[in-house]
Design an enzyme around this catalytic site. Structure first.
Site, short mmCIF file in Angstrom:
data_model
loop_
_atom_site.label_atom_id
_atom_site.label_comp_id
_atom_site.label_asym_id
_atom_site.label_seq_id
_atom_site.Cartn_x
_atom_site.Cartn_y
_atom_site.Cartn_z
N THR A 5 0.85 -1.19 0.00
CA THR A 5 0.00 0.00 0.00
C THR A 5 0.88 1.24 0.00
O THR A 5 2.10 1.13 0.10
CB THR A 5 -0.94 0.02 1.23
OG1 THR A 5 -1.97 0.97 0.99
CG2 THR A 5 -0.20 0.36 2.50
N LYS A 37 -7.94 3.28 3.95
CA LYS A 37 -6.82 3.01 4.85
C LYS A 37 -6.50 4.20 5.75
O LYS A 37 -5.50 4.23 6.43
CB LYS A 37 -5.59 2.64 4.03
CG LYS A 37 -5.83 1.43 3.14
CD LYS A 37 -4.71 1.26 2.15
CE LYS A 37 -5.06 0.22 1.13
NZ LYS A 37 -4.06 0.13 0.07
N GLY A 49 -3.34 6.82 9.25
CA GLY A 49 -3.37 5.90 8.12
C GLY A 49 -2.44 4.74 8.40
O GLY A 49 -1.51 4.85 9.18
N SER A 128 4.71 0.25 0.38
CA SER A 128 5.58 -0.08 -0.75
C SER A 128 5.87 1.10 -1.66
O SER A 128 6.94 1.21 -2.23
CB SER A 128 4.99 -1.23 -1.56
OG SER A 128 3.74 -0.85 -2.07
#
Length: 177
Positions: A5, A37, A49, A128
């Site tokens: 994410t 998220k 988040g 990521s």
């Protein structure tokens, strides 16, 4: 998977923005495109988040919320207390996630390693796509007059065009001006 994410926080002027993509992956398969998220905590006074497992993130959001309650809304104190618990509690230590939280004044990256990091420049990213989002947001913050929300949105759009674990279903929450 912890890295699947991208969450980006940008603080510029009197505005703070927290943005996240909507992609949920399992190994090399996209399971969902529109996951949320990012959460507002303390009646909208705090934005948080997560990157990582959803169940782990929900457990951490609950813990952060209780720490905020115990510290009467002090994000800095709540973040430190959460990181201490996360690092020392046998069950929490197993959680695979990272958090970003802001109250509009301060911004923190919180990890299970005991890290509570406040970036120098008001820009932080996890997941990521973090390196791409961080680079894009820093460039936009330094070289444009865009507000925090626009920087966060554009930086994540750039990230989505590079990172296979980040999609263009971007959600943004803001605090302040």
């Amino acid at each position: 998977m912890l890295n699947a994410t991208t969450i980006l926080a940008v603080k510029k002027g009197k505005q703070a923005a927290l943005a996240g993509d909507g992609q949920v992956t399992l190994n090399n398969t996209v399971l969902k495109h529109t996951a949320k998220k990012i959460r507002t905590l303390r009646d909208g006074a705090i934005l948080a988040g997560f990157a990582g497992g959803a169940a782990d993130a929900f457990a951490l959001f609950e813990r952060l919320e209780s720490k905020l309650e115990a510290t009467r809304g002090s994000l800095a104190r709540a973040a430190v207390e959460l990181a201490k618990d996360w690092r020392t509690d046998k069950l929490l230590r197993r959680l695979e996630a990272m958090l970003i939280a802001t109250d509009g004044e301060r911004l923190f990256v919180i990890s299970g390693n005991g890290d509570v990091i406040e970036p120098d420049d008001g820009v932080a990213a996890i997941g990521s796509g973090a390196p791409y989002a961080l680079a894009a947001a820093r460039a936009l913050a330094r070289h444009t007059d865009l507000p925090a929300e626009a920087i966060a949105r554009e930086a994540l759009a750039i990230t989505a065009s590079i990172c296979i674990y980040t999609n263009d279903q971007i959600a943004v929450e803001t605090l302040g001006g």
